[in-house]
Design a protein around this motif. Structure first.
Motif, short mmCIF file in Angstrom:
data_model
loop_
_atom_site.label_atom_id
_atom_site.label_comp_id
_atom_site.label_asym_id
_atom_site.label_seq_id
_atom_site.Cartn_x
_atom_site.Cartn_y
_atom_site.Cartn_z
N VAL A 64 0.83 -1.20 0.00
CA VAL A 64 0.00 0.00 0.00
C VAL A 64 0.87 1.25 0.00
CG1 VAL A 64 -1.60 1.35 1.40
CG2 VAL A 64 -2.04 -1.08 1.02
N LEU A 65 1.90 1.29 0.85
CA LEU A 65 2.75 2.48 0.90
C LEU A 65 3.66 2.59 -0.32
CD1 LEU A 65 3.73 2.65 4.68
CD2 LEU A 65 1.89 3.83 3.47
N ALA A 66 4.04 1.44 -0.89
CA ALA A 66 4.87 1.47 -2.10
C ALA A 66 4.13 2.07 -3.29
CB ALA A 66 5.34 0.05 -2.44
N ALA A 67 2.80 2.04 -3.25
CA ALA A 67 2.00 2.61 -4.34
C ALA A 67 2.00 4.14 -4.30
CB ALA A 67 0.57 2.08 -4.25
N GLY A 68 2.56 4.72 -3.24
CA GLY A 68 2.70 6.17 -3.15
C GLY A 68 1.40 6.93 -2.95
N PRO A 69 0.60 6.59 -1.94
CA PRO A 69 -0.64 7.34 -1.71
C PRO A 69 -0.35 8.78 -1.34
CG PRO A 69 -0.14 5.95 0.19
CD PRO A 69 0.84 5.57 -0.89
N GLY A 70 -1.28 9.66 -1.69
CA GLY A 70 -1.11 11.06 -1.34
C GLY A 70 -1.38 11.32 0.13
N ALA A 71 -2.24 10.50 0.74
CA ALA A 71 -2.62 10.74 2.14
C ALA A 71 -2.93 9.42 2.83
CB ALA A 71 -3.82 11.67 2.22
N VAL A 72 -2.74 9.42 4.15
CA VAL A 72 -3.09 8.28 4.99
C VAL A 72 -3.87 8.80 6.19
CG1 VAL A 72 -2.24 6.43 6.49
CG2 VAL A 72 -1.11 6.89 4.30
N VAL A 73 -5.06 8.26 6.41
CA VAL A 73 -5.80 8.52 7.63
C VAL A 73 -5.48 7.37 8.58
CG1 VAL A 73 -8.04 8.98 8.68
CG2 VAL A 73 -7.63 9.60 6.28
N TYR A 74 -4.64 7.64 9.57
CA TYR A 74 -4.22 6.57 10.47
C TYR A 74 -5.24 6.46 11.59
CZ TYR A 74 -1.39 3.45 13.29
OH TYR A 74 -0.94 2.36 14.02
N ALA A 75 -6.12 5.45 11.49
CA ALA A 75 -7.25 5.29 12.40
C ALA A 75 -7.06 4.16 13.39
CB ALA A 75 -8.52 5.06 11.59
N ALA A 92 4.60 6.00 7.24
CA ALA A 92 3.76 6.60 6.20
C ALA A 92 4.25 7.99 5.81
CB ALA A 92 2.31 6.66 6.67
N VAL A 93 4.69 8.78 6.79
CA VAL A 93 5.24 10.11 6.48
C VAL A 93 6.51 9.97 5.65
CG1 VAL A 93 6.27 12.19 7.49
CG2 VAL A 93 4.22 11.19 8.53
N ARG A 94 7.34 9.00 6.01
CA ARG A 94 8.59 8.78 5.26
C ARG A 94 8.31 8.35 3.82
NH1 ARG A 94 13.81 8.34 6.99
NH2 ARG A 94 13.08 8.41 9.15
N ALA A 95 7.15 7.73 3.60
CA ALA A 95 6.76 7.33 2.25
C ALA A 95 6.24 8.51 1.44
CB ALA A 95 5.71 6.23 2.31
N GLY A 96 6.18 9.71 2.06
CA GLY A 96 5.78 10.91 1.34
C GLY A 96 4.33 11.28 1.47
N ALA A 97 3.59 10.59 2.32
CA ALA A 97 2.16 10.86 2.44
C ALA A 97 1.86 11.97 3.44
CB ALA A 97 1.43 9.58 2.87
N VAL A 121 9.36 12.02 13.72
CA VAL A 121 8.45 12.57 12.71
C VAL A 121 9.18 13.60 11.86
CG1 VAL A 121 6.35 13.89 12.32
CG2 VAL A 121 6.40 12.13 14.09
N LEU A 122 9.93 14.51 12.50
CA LEU A 122 10.65 15.53 11.74
C LEU A 122 11.69 14.90 10.82
CD1 LEU A 122 11.11 18.27 14.49
CD2 LEU A 122 9.49 18.26 12.57
N ALA A 123 12.33 13.83 11.27
CA ALA A 123 13.30 13.13 10.42
C ALA A 123 12.60 12.50 9.22
CB ALA A 123 14.03 12.06 11.22
N ALA A 124 11.41 11.95 9.44
CA ALA A 124 10.65 11.35 8.34
C ALA A 124 10.18 12.40 7.35
CB ALA A 124 9.46 10.57 8.90
N VAL A 125 9.77 13.56 7.85
CA VAL A 125 9.37 14.67 6.97
C VAL A 125 10.54 15.08 6.09
CG1 VAL A 125 8.72 17.11 6.92
CG2 VAL A 125 7.58 15.55 8.51
N ALA A 126 11.71 15.23 6.69
CA ALA A 126 12.89 15.63 5.93
C ALA A 126 13.29 14.58 4.89
CB ALA A 126 14.05 15.89 6.89
N ALA A 127 13.14 13.31 5.23
CA ALA A 127 13.57 12.24 4.34
C ALA A 127 12.57 11.97 3.22
CB ALA A 127 13.80 10.96 5.14
N GLY A 128 11.27 12.02 3.55
CA GLY A 128 10.28 11.60 2.56
C GLY A 128 9.38 12.68 2.01
N GLY A 129 9.35 13.85 2.68
CA GLY A 129 8.53 14.93 2.17
C GLY A 129 7.06 14.86 2.55
N GLY A 130 6.72 14.00 3.51
CA GLY A 130 5.33 13.93 3.96
C GLY A 130 5.04 14.94 5.05
N SER A 131 3.81 14.90 5.57
CA SER A 131 3.38 15.80 6.63
C SER A 131 2.56 15.02 7.64
CB SER A 131 2.53 16.94 6.07
OG SER A 131 3.28 17.78 5.23
#
Length: 358
Positions: A64-75, A92-97, A121-131
């Motif tokens: 699922v994450l390899a498919a590059g989703p734009g967003a993840v609702v972590y429920a 998921a953030v590191r995957a760019g979502a 989280v901040l490291a994942a944002v820097a590495a993958g560009g997610g939020s």
């Protein structure tokens, strides 16, 4: 359209699937589940929608994450598994979502969050560009944007009180209700939710966030609590029997102290049956739940919100509004710079494009 994954199909996940499907700017790309019995089932069925959405639930996180989703609702719940929830979100953030979730309590006010939560989280944002945007499920808007909005309607402000008043007899999360909150346990049992410092860990971020918005310095954050036993056994539809003499109601406060007085208060009044602790505040119409904001000042302002979902279930309605706050932030976050956001950063916007939409 932003391809969106819903991770988890419990109380929050069911509402998330419905909210993603209803949003004109999002498309449900995948649903992740942990329970093998849910794998392969249609997302619409799992969400109780009465219709098929053509998206089969899967347990394959990698795919699922390899498919590059734009967003993840972590429920998925983080109540009893905070480390695992953080690891999932960081992945998921590191995957760019863009990731939205209620599961990580310490990140409600991300500026005051412990380094062990914030730094990965901040490291994942820097590495993958997610939020990442974290907002509470109790619901978050009732402890941040709503009271802050209402506070600006008066001329003087003495105190803010945010209340959640709920009968959990219809709630479908037995482990949390019994063991985390303590319902049905002997009165000498110490629920994890009421252990010293835990309420502050969960709701202290929202106290700090409101204080920051109001421009005041907190002297301290204090906790108070009361518990009340059941006078008679009660039976619930979703969780079975709760015996007489066991814990049937809990009332606690997380207080932001300013100038020696409790000025910013988050209060929870939780029952397993409406007959327990009838002298405590109840929903104004005798229903099973409500959220109330009280602004003490001039004028005194009181706002009560009673949301229903899944029939007339208000515990589900509270979940649905909290999920709506998160899901409806996804398109804003997708346009914003990658980063770690809180409720003061993310605007609450009208439901553009959804009036009359099924």
């Amino acid at each position: 359209m932003i391809s969106t994954v819903v991770w988890g199909t419990g109380n929050v996940g069911r509402a998330a699937v419905r909210a993603v499907e209803a949003h004109p700017g999002l498309v449900l790309a995948a649903v992740l589940v942990h329970d093998p019995a849910k794998v392969g089932r249609d997302a619409g069925e799992l969400a109780g929608m009465g219709t098929r959405l053509g998206v089969a639930a899967t347990a394959d996180v990698d795919a699922v994450l390899a498919a590059g989703p734009g967003a993840v609702v972590y429920a998925a719940s983080g109540d009893l598994r905070p480390d695992e929830a953080l690891a999932d979100v960081v992945r998921a953030v590191r995957a760019g979502a863009v990731v939205v979730t209620p599961a990580l309590y310490p990140l409600y006010d991300q500026r005051s969050a412990p380094a062990e939560f914030r730094d990965p989280v901040l490291a994942a944002v820097a590495a993958g560009g997610g939020s990442l945007f974290v907002s509470g499920v109790d619901p978050g808007w009732g402890n941040d944007v709503l009271p802050l909005l209402i506070s600006g309607l008066g001329s003087t402000l003495d105190a803010i009180r945010c209340q959640e008043i709920f009968d959990y007899s219809t709630y479908d999360q037995e482990d949390s209700v019994r063991h985390l909150i303590g319902m049905g346990h002997p009165m000498e049992y110490e629920p994890l939710m009421l252990a010293p410092s835990v309420p502050t860990m969960v709701w202290g971020g929202q106290i700090r966030l409101m204080a920051r918005s109001l421009g005041v310095e907190l002297d301290a954050i204090r906790e108070t609590f009361e518990r009340h036993p059941l006078d008679a056994a009660v039976h619930t539809r979703t969780m079975g029997e709760f015996a007489a003499g066991t814990q049937g109601a809990v009332r606690f406060e997380v207080q932001g102290i300013v100038g020696g007085e409790p000025r910013i208060v988050i209060e929870h009044i939780t029952r397993i049956h409406p007959s327990c602790a009838p002298h405590w505040p109840s929903p104004p119409d005798g229903g099973d739940g409500a959220h109330r904001v009280i602004i003490d000042g001039r004028p005194r302002i009181e706002v009560t919100v009673a949301a229903t979902d899944e029939g007339e279930n208000r515990s589900a309605g509270g979940n649905a509004t909290a999920v709506g706050r998160l899901v409806n932030a996804v398109d804003w976050l997708a346009e914003a710079e990658p980063g770690l956001y809180d409720a003061l950063d993310v605007p609450l916007r009208p439901a553009a494009g959804r009036l009359g939409r099924k």
